[in-house]
Each structure stands twice: as C-alpha cells, then as structure tokens.
Scaffold this active site. Sequence first.
Site, PDB file in Angstrom:
ATOM      1  N   GLY A 248       0.601  -1.218   0.122  1.00 14.04           N
ATOM      2  CA  GLY A 248      -0.036  -0.047  -0.007  1.00 14.04           C
ATOM      3  C   GLY A 248       0.868   1.270  -0.066  1.00 14.04           C
ATOM      4  O   GLY A 248       0.495   2.274  -0.760  1.00 14.04           O
ATOM      5  N   ASP A 249       1.829   1.157   0.837  1.00 11.82           N
ATOM      6  CA  ASP A 249       2.765   2.277   0.713  1.00 11.82           C
ATOM      7  C   ASP A 249       3.537   2.688  -0.703  1.00 11.82           C
ATOM      8  O   ASP A 249       3.622   3.643  -1.020  1.00 11.82           O
ATOM      9  CB  ASP A 249       3.909   2.179   1.829  1.00 11.82           C
ATOM     10  CG  ASP A 249       3.285   1.678   3.070  1.00 11.82           C
ATOM     11  OD1 ASP A 249       2.435   2.340   3.386  1.00 11.82           O
ATOM     12  OD2 ASP A 249       4.239   0.879   3.727  1.00 11.82           O
TER      13      ASP A 249
END
Length: 303
Positions: A248-249
């Site tokens: 997600g980052d």
Amino acid sequence: MIYTVTFNPSIDYVIKVDNFIPGTVNRVAYDNKYAGGKGINVSRVLNNLGVESKALGFIGGFTGAFIETSLQQEGVETDFVTVNGDTRINVKLKSNEETEINGAGPNILPDDLNKLFEKINSLDSEDFLILAGNVQSSLPRDIYSRIQGNLEGKGVKIVVDTTGEALVSTLKYKPFLIKPNNHELSEIFNVQINTKEEIIHYAQKLREMGAQNVIISMAGEGALLVSEEGAFHASAPKGEVKNSVGAGDSLIAGFLASYSKTLDISLAFKLGVASGSATAFSMDLCKMEEVENLLPQVSVTKI
C-alpha cells in the site's frame, strides 16, 4: 518536494525459517534488516523510482541511528527529530505462516512534537505531505488532524493513510488523497460491501465528506480511484505474492512519483498500482525495473 512523516519508525527484522516449530530451537534460513514504517516505505520507494523526498519523524537510540544511516546510504534525505529512548524493532517471521511481533516505540514529549511541527509548518503549495502509519500512545489521538489544521490555507497537498475514525476525522481538512482498502471502507460506514458499484458509491461519500481523491485497493481485483474526474478501475498484474509489507505504501509512492511530475491522475493511478504489485511480488520494496516490467499489465479504465 515530497515529505513523509513516520511517527513510529522501526527496524523491520525479517527472518525466514523453514517449518517454524514453536517451543523449539529454530535455525534461520536468512535474515535482513530494513528501515521500516509506512512513511519511510514511501520515501524508499520514491527514491527507487528516481523521485526525491525528505523523511521526517522521530528516531532514538542505536536503532534510530541505524534507520537514519541506512536511509542516507540508499540516497533518501532525512530530517528526523531525535528523542530519548530507542526506536522499536519489528520482527517479521516468514515460515509456513507469516507472524509479526511489533515493538511499542519510545515516548514522544511535547517538546519533541513541537520540533516536528516547526519542520512541517514551513511547507507550502509546492509540497506534498504524507501522514501514514501507527502513532505512539504518547502522542495525541488527533495528531493527523492537528497537523492538517496547522497547514490549513497553505495549499499543501496532504496524503493520509490511516483507518477508521482517525481517517474520518481528517476529511474536514480536505486531504489530497486517502487510501482505504475495501474492508476498511466497509468498517467506516458499518455496511457490507460486495460490488464495485457499492465501493464507488461509498468512496464518493468519502469525497463528499472532504477527500479530494480516494483509492480503494482490492487485492487481486485491482484498485478503484474516485476523483473529481470520475471513477477509474485499474487491473491487477499477475504474479506470486511474496510480501505483504509495504504494498500500500508503494502504491502511494508510485502515484505521487507520477502525479508530482505530470499532474495526470490516470497515469499516476497506473504507476501506483504497478508499484504496489511489484512490492507484493518481491521480498523488499519495489525497484524501478520491477515496476516498469509490470506497467504493461495494468489497464486503467474509466467507469
């Protein structure tokens, strides 16, 4: 400039054990130590994609020194506030199952927080600010909102990556981007969401509450982006998932790496999804070559 804030960084100690058996002596097949934390992950991926950023947050002790040194050796610019106590160590055990043991992190004093505020308050309309990840118990629960309030009217494009009420409380400050997954979206509105149409409906509600752009990740089904330009679906590339940390980052980093140069939200979405998938398919955060190899597999369609 893109700035990332990691309130509670960590050394991520990743160890691989073949057939881990609790209560016995297990031999490590391999191990690695990485500078960790969601904001730091974003800075590392941006660096891998050739985009400058500055990593902010709190570090302390010999573990904090390791984080700062390792980031600088990679080429990531840092401007941390040094605090008393040691930065935490998170253990990621990879075996038949994946197990995580996360440390608590040092206490942050009011003076430490004020030093961070001084750094952040200098940002202006040319800057992006990513607020992401776990916040220590010694910090105010509304710390994200307080930072947004301090920057109100300055035109800073703020990305918020958190969940639940902490996320909802930031919407009144109109964050540039938020990124809940489909399960977190269900929890926010306390409903069962089963279809893309329902996801788009509730993502649009988040926009009505203040968010400018909303990305909903859906694992193997790709991701959805809802913005003022409409709703877009990005297909998910095919590959073997090896790593659940940092995907997600990486999506956020890929999105900003493109958007900060092109201001094209569809292109940014495509690079974001390719970056998130590339991290999921590797043992560490994605590299440029891995992202470029996946880009042809990502198809962005306006709905």
